[in-house]
Motif scaffolding. Structure first.
Motif, PDB file in Angstrom:
ATOM      1  N   ARG A 296       0.742  -1.218  -0.045  1.00 31.05           N
ATOM      2  CA  ARG A 296       0.026   0.131   0.199  1.00 31.05           C
ATOM      3  C   ARG A 296       0.878   1.257  -0.075  1.00 31.05           C
ATOM      4  O   ARG A 296       1.634   1.271   0.735  1.00 31.05           O
ATOM      5  CB  ARG A 296      -0.912  -0.009   0.995  1.00 31.05           C
ATOM      6  CG  ARG A 296      -2.012  -1.158   1.324  1.00 31.05           C
ATOM      7  CD  ARG A 296      -2.824  -0.718   2.419  1.00 31.05           C
ATOM      8  NE  ARG A 296      -2.237  -0.935   3.732  1.00 31.05           N
ATOM      9  CZ  ARG A 296      -2.054  -0.303   4.587  1.00 31.05           C
ATOM     10  NH1 ARG A 296      -2.504   1.017   4.444  1.00 31.05           N
ATOM     11  NH2 ARG A 296      -1.679  -0.587   5.783  1.00 31.05           N
ATOM     12  N   LYS A 297       0.589   2.254  -0.898  1.00 37.56           N
ATOM     13  CA  LYS A 297       1.329   3.383  -0.915  1.00 37.56           C
ATOM     14  C   LYS A 297       0.675   4.457   0.328  1.00 37.56           C
ATOM     15  O   LYS A 297      -0.582   4.486   0.091  1.00 37.56           O
ATOM     16  CB  LYS A 297       1.264   4.067  -2.279  1.00 37.56           C
ATOM     17  CG  LYS A 297       2.178   3.417  -3.227  1.00 37.56           C
ATOM     18  CD  LYS A 297       2.207   4.113  -4.578  1.00 37.56           C
ATOM     19  CE  LYS A 297       2.941   3.314  -5.823  1.00 37.56           C
ATOM     20  NZ  LYS A 297       2.933   4.199  -6.899  1.00 37.56           N
ATOM     21  N   VAL A 298       1.294   4.904   1.009  1.00 39.93           N
ATOM     22  CA  VAL A 298       0.790   5.627   2.082  1.00 39.93           C
ATOM     23  C   VAL A 298       1.275   6.926   2.129  1.00 39.93           C
ATOM     24  O   VAL A 298       1.030   7.832   3.293  1.00 39.93           O
ATOM     25  CB  VAL A 298       1.215   4.704   3.333  1.00 39.93           C
ATOM     26  CG1 VAL A 298       0.285   3.585   3.374  1.00 39.93           C
ATOM     27  CG2 VAL A 298       2.667   4.463   3.691  1.00 39.93           C
ATOM     28  N   GLY A 299       2.259   7.415   1.444  1.00 34.41           N
ATOM     29  CA  GLY A 299       2.899   8.725   1.450  1.00 34.41           C
ATOM     30  C   GLY A 299       3.895   9.027   0.265  1.00 34.41           C
ATOM     31  O   GLY A 299       4.311   8.294  -0.276  1.00 34.41           O
ATOM     32  N   TRP A 300       4.236  10.200   0.707  1.00 37.18           N
ATOM     33  CA  TRP A 300       5.260  10.676  -0.545  1.00 37.18           C
ATOM     34  C   TRP A 300       6.361  11.438   0.145  1.00 37.18           C
ATOM     35  O   TRP A 300       6.281  12.377   1.312  1.00 37.18           O
ATOM     36  CB  TRP A 300       4.554  11.436  -1.371  1.00 37.18           C
ATOM     37  CG  TRP A 300       3.522  10.592  -2.244  1.00 37.18           C
ATOM     38  CD1 TRP A 300       3.887  10.233  -3.712  1.00 37.18           C
ATOM     39  CD2 TRP A 300       2.339  10.431  -2.131  1.00 37.18           C
ATOM     40  NE1 TRP A 300       2.824   9.503  -3.964  1.00 37.18           N
ATOM     41  CE2 TRP A 300       1.945   9.622  -3.150  1.00 37.18           C
ATOM     42  CE3 TRP A 300       1.622  10.512  -0.939  1.00 37.18           C
ATOM     43  CZ2 TRP A 300       0.590   8.790  -3.298  1.00 37.18           C
ATOM     44  CZ3 TRP A 300       0.305  10.090  -0.924  1.00 37.18           C
ATOM     45  CH2 TRP A 300      -0.116   9.183  -2.223  1.00 37.18           C
ATOM     46  N   LEU A 301       7.644  11.219  -0.304  1.00 39.32           N
ATOM     47  CA  LEU A 301       8.765  11.885   0.342  1.00 39.32           C
ATOM     48  C   LEU A 301       9.470  12.337  -0.961  1.00 39.32           C
ATOM     49  O   LEU A 301       9.696  11.787  -1.974  1.00 39.32           O
ATOM     50  CB  LEU A 301       9.466  10.938   1.190  1.00 39.32           C
ATOM     51  CG  LEU A 301      10.617  11.440   1.878  1.00 39.32           C
ATOM     52  CD1 LEU A 301      10.004  12.390   3.100  1.00 39.32           C
ATOM     53  CD2 LEU A 301      11.416  10.179   2.653  1.00 39.32           C
TER      54      LEU A 301
ATOM     55  N   GLY B 114       0.824   9.578   8.865  1.00 42.72           N
ATOM     56  CA  GLY B 114       0.036  10.659   8.646  1.00 42.72           C
ATOM     57  C   GLY B 114       0.953  11.925   8.249  1.00 42.72           C
ATOM     58  O   GLY B 114       0.283  12.744   7.403  1.00 42.72           O
ATOM     59  N   TRP B 115       2.279  11.957   8.625  1.00 42.09           N
ATOM     60  CA  TRP B 115       2.955  13.351   8.393  1.00 42.09           C
ATOM     61  C   TRP B 115       3.237  13.203   6.579  1.00 42.09           C
ATOM     62  O   TRP B 115       3.568  14.438   6.309  1.00 42.09           O
ATOM     63  CB  TRP B 115       4.122  13.225   9.260  1.00 42.09           C
ATOM     64  CG  TRP B 115       5.398  14.158   8.985  1.00 42.09           C
ATOM     65  CD1 TRP B 115       6.421  14.045   8.684  1.00 42.09           C
ATOM     66  CD2 TRP B 115       5.035  15.690   9.291  1.00 42.09           C
ATOM     67  NE1 TRP B 115       7.032  15.527   8.868  1.00 42.09           N
ATOM     68  CE2 TRP B 115       6.036  16.326   8.858  1.00 42.09           C
ATOM     69  CE3 TRP B 115       3.756  16.507   9.625  1.00 42.09           C
ATOM     70  CZ2 TRP B 115       6.153  17.726   9.096  1.00 42.09           C
ATOM     71  CZ3 TRP B 115       3.907  17.807   9.486  1.00 42.09           C
ATOM     72  CH2 TRP B 115       5.197  18.429   9.375  1.00 42.09           C
ATOM     73  N   ILE B 116       3.701  12.051   6.194  1.00 44.57           N
ATOM     74  CA  ILE B 116       4.006  11.911   5.015  1.00 44.57           C
ATOM     75  C   ILE B 116       2.564  11.807   3.725  1.00 44.57           C
ATOM     76  O   ILE B 116       3.012  11.457   2.639  1.00 44.57           O
ATOM     77  CB  ILE B 116       4.915  11.027   4.527  1.00 44.57           C
ATOM     78  CG1 ILE B 116       4.513   9.669   4.821  1.00 44.57           C
ATOM     79  CG2 ILE B 116       6.455  11.261   5.471  1.00 44.57           C
ATOM     80  CD1 ILE B 116       5.514   8.558   4.336  1.00 44.57           C
TER      81      ILE B 116
ATOM     82  N   ALA C 114      10.271   6.452  -7.808  1.00 45.13           N
ATOM     83  CA  ALA C 114      10.393   7.585  -8.839  1.00 45.13           C
ATOM     84  C   ALA C 114       9.568   8.770  -8.515  1.00 45.13           C
ATOM     85  O   ALA C 114       9.961   9.926  -8.635  1.00 45.13           O
ATOM     86  CB  ALA C 114      10.614   7.063 -10.156  1.00 45.13           C
ATOM     87  N   ASP C 115       8.175   8.407  -8.417  1.00 45.39           N
ATOM     88  CA  ASP C 115       7.138   9.338  -8.253  1.00 45.39           C
ATOM     89  C   ASP C 115       7.230   9.764  -6.596  1.00 45.39           C
ATOM     90  O   ASP C 115       6.203  10.577  -6.253  1.00 45.39           O
ATOM     91  CB  ASP C 115       6.016   8.981  -8.563  1.00 45.39           C
ATOM     92  CG  ASP C 115       5.328   7.657  -7.525  1.00 45.39           C
ATOM     93  OD1 ASP C 115       6.275   7.165  -6.824  1.00 45.39           O
ATOM     94  OD2 ASP C 115       4.227   7.345  -7.768  1.00 45.39           O
ATOM     95  N   GLY C 116       8.250   9.584  -5.874  1.00 40.37           N
ATOM     96  CA  GLY C 116       8.160   9.753  -4.287  1.00 40.37           C
ATOM     97  C   GLY C 116       7.390   9.037  -3.475  1.00 40.37           C
ATOM     98  O   GLY C 116       7.399   9.390  -2.236  1.00 40.37           O
ATOM     99  N   ALA C 117       6.781   7.817  -3.934  1.00 42.58           N
ATOM    100  CA  ALA C 117       5.812   7.084  -3.232  1.00 42.58           C
ATOM    101  C   ALA C 117       6.646   6.338  -2.283  1.00 42.58           C
ATOM    102  O   ALA C 117       7.724   5.629  -2.511  1.00 42.58           O
ATOM    103  CB  ALA C 117       4.811   6.360  -4.204  1.00 42.58           C
ATOM    104  N   LEU C 118       6.072   5.991  -0.982  1.00 46.54           N
ATOM    105  CA  LEU C 118       6.319   5.196   0.147  1.00 46.54           C
ATOM    106  C   LEU C 118       5.395   4.279   0.562  1.00 46.54           C
ATOM    107  O   LEU C 118       4.377   4.468   0.458  1.00 46.54           O
ATOM    108  CB  LEU C 118       6.939   5.825   1.124  1.00 46.54           C
ATOM    109  CG  LEU C 118       8.201   6.843   1.374  1.00 46.54           C
ATOM    110  CD1 LEU C 118       8.277   7.743   2.253  1.00 46.54           C
ATOM    111  CD2 LEU C 118       9.567   5.861   0.867  1.00 46.54           C
TER     112      LEU C 118
END
Length: 592
Positions: free
Chosen positions: A392-397, A570-572, A452-456
């Protein structure tokens, strides 16, 4: 044909032959039997496996023929199984052991299922004994006992037996220095294995224990009612008992260790230092070998100590099952003692991977191992079961956030900054002004590296923070805050600079006396007032004195909040991608 009777004279030669045979047998009976020869026993040792059932994307660094060092990709339960099998084939007699932290702080696919996969993999590999380590207590006494005995009783947030019924460990946990309210040890203090038969049989005794500082490394409720005794005292009591019971050799499995200096060398022992040394100084000469752990370091050492006729052999196999220590004991069954011993760390070379510095490829300088099919299939079941959570993608950095230096580092780096910022944001409603993250609480692989799209993914966050600690916000004065930060540099535990949230910064000078090493603290650019009160957020682990930061327990007006990994998520969670906070918030100003 007619029967012709023989005369008495004809029988005399036969009688003489029989008489001669009896005389010869009588003579042989007076010749003493040859003593049984020495018996070789192989001890295959690991430590700090931490549920690394998949290849951990870690390398073991070793000297190269050209004088440089290079990394060998290593680890993974299926490869470890093949390495252990290969080493067993070189010994007529062998036993497989672990010096603690077999579970917890684990890979996602093991941790998600309460480390049942790690225990199951070790059952397949054929582990015989595991000494308890500090991380064995992370989920509490009842859950640790479940890992030994099996069953599906629920003691944590997560559901046990989520993939398949859990039968428990077929190996034996040992805990010589952990006693319960009744005064009995939580698990047996010792175990034995006997090899050979008759007069040629030898018995090897094993003592297993954790470091006495374990209560400072786990939540207090996890070890409530348990007492952790001095390591050397517990070892010596157990060694006496084993020798009195007929053990010909004594091997200690202790979850405490040291570190070497100089260029990496899994066979080396240069500049060994650490908490294991004062323990060794007091260990009885009845102990032949000490298998150590906890520091995630690899070494093979011979220690000349007073009162010993031969050096004490000390080993450690690094971390995550990337190494196996192959120990050979030669035991004289007549003298009931070890007459020779040797050890070598064997790299569990597995699959190449790409690190930040480039590709870590295979080498022919050390053996290559293929994954053992049954263990690989077993691990694959749990990896597949974890995918619905892990992918599951849960955030971006906006780039990788790292903690440089691995477990040896006292700094949290950009990753520590990010976690502290997340915890501050999640507890603003409780009045939080500052949040701290302990660097040693950031687990492998010490990096959040987005796509590459910043997803974590959730799996990436969970690997970094697998403990499900709750955040706690409380009040401290500026003076109390300084005293807590000083504890990171008080020489009572490994140096650890707490990582603060954005807006807070401090400086430290290690050349100054203990208790006077914090030389400046600011909040939003202004000096921290010793008399003023500040609202501070940490994990409940730290709030109860974990990692030797005991003064956090003085916090007042405490409010519990979110789980740590949920705060990070939640932060990302929002776009655009969160910036990587790579500024230095705790500055070392020690003069060179």
């Amino acid at each position: 044909m007619s029967h012709i009777p023989r005369s008495p004279l004809a029988l005399r030669p036969a009688r003489a032959i029989v008489a001669g045979l009896f005389a010869a047998l009588a003579a042989c009976a007076t010749v003493p039997a040859a003593p049984p020869p020495p018996v070789e026993v192989g001890i295959l040792a690991i430590n700090d496996f931490h549920g690394a059932i998949e290849p951990p994307r870690q390398s073991v660094f070793m000297p190269a023929p050209d004088g440089n060092t290079f990394g060998v990709p290593a680890g993974g339960a299926a490869w470890l199984a093949s390495a252990v099998d290969a080493l067993r084939a070189g010994h007529r007699h062998s036993v497989t052991v672990s010096a603690g932290d077999l579970t917890s702080a684990s890979q996602f696919a093991s941790s998600l299922f309460l480390d049942e996969p790690a225990v199951g993999a070790m059952n397949l590999i054929g582990l015989d004994f595991n000494a308890v380590g500090n991380h064995e207590f992370d989920r509490g006494r009842a859950e640790l006992l479940r890992l030994q005995t099996g069953g599906c009783d629920k003691h944590t947030r997560r559901e046990p037996c989520a993939v398949e019924p859990f039968a428990g460990a077929r190996f034996r946990y040992l805990a010589a220095n952990v006693t319960t309210e009744s005064g009995e040890t939580l698990f047996p203090a010792t175990g034995t294995r006997t090899f050979g038969t008759g007069a040629g049989a030898v018995t090897v005794g094993f003592v297993g224990l954790t470091l006495k500082g374990t209560p400072g490394l786990v939540l207090p409720e996890a070890v409530a009612g348990l007492t952790f005794d001095d390591e050397a005292d517990a070892i010596n009591r157990a060694a006496d008992s084993l020798r009195a019971g007929g053990a010909d050799a004594v091997v200690v499995l202790v979850h405490q260790g040291g570190r070497t200096s100089g260029d990496p060398d899994p066979q080396g022992c240069d500049g060994l230092a650490g908490e294991i040394l004062p323990i060794l100084d007091r260990v009885s000469p009845k102990v032949d070998v000490v298998v150590s752990g906890h520091t995630h370091w690899a070494y093979v050492c011979e220690r000349d100590l007073p009162g010993r006729s031969s050096p004490l052999l000390l080993t450690s196999a690094g971390v995550y099952g990337t190494l196996v220590t192959d120990i050979t004991l030669t035991i004289d069954p007549v003298a009931s003692r070890v007459v020779a011993k040797k050890a070598a760390n064997v790299i569990v070379q597995s699959v190449p991977y790409t690190a930040t510095s480039g590709v870590r490829g295979n080498t022919d300088l050390v053996p290559r191992f293929e994954p053992r099919p049954d263990v690989a299939a077993y691990v694959a079941r749990f990896v597949e079961a974890s995918k619905s959570f892990s992918a599951r993608k849960v955030g971006w950095l906006a780039g990788p956030a790292t903690r440089a230096g691995g477990d040896a580092s006292r700094e949290g780096g950009a990753l520590g900054n990010l976690i502290a910022d997340a915890q501050l944001a999640a507890t603003r409603g409780a009045g939080a002004q500052i949040a701290f993250m302990n660097p040693f609480g950031i687990r492998a692989p010490h990096v959040l590296d987005p796509d590459a799209d910043g997803a974590l993914t959730f799996a990436q966050l969970y690997q970094i923070q697998p403990f499900n600690n709750e955040l706690v916000t409380f009040s401290l004065t500026g003076a109390e805050l300084k005293a807590v930060l000083e504890q990171g540099f008080d020489d009572q535990a490994p140096l650890q600079a707490l990582t603060p949230s954005q807006g807070f910064a401090y400086r430290y000078d290690l050349s100054r006396p203990i208790g006077q090493r914090i030389v400046g603290m600011t909040l939003n650019g202004k000096p921290v007032d010793p008399a003023a009160t500040y609202r501070v957020t940490v994990s409940n682990f730290l709030a109860q004195g974990g990692d030797s930061f005991t003064l956090f327990a003085n916090g007042r007006d405490a409010v519990r909040g979110a789980v740590d990994v949920e705060a990070l998520q939640g932060w990302i969670a929002s776009k655009p991608a969160r910036r990587v906070p790579d500024e230095n918030r705790n500055v070392d100003v020690t003069p060179n």
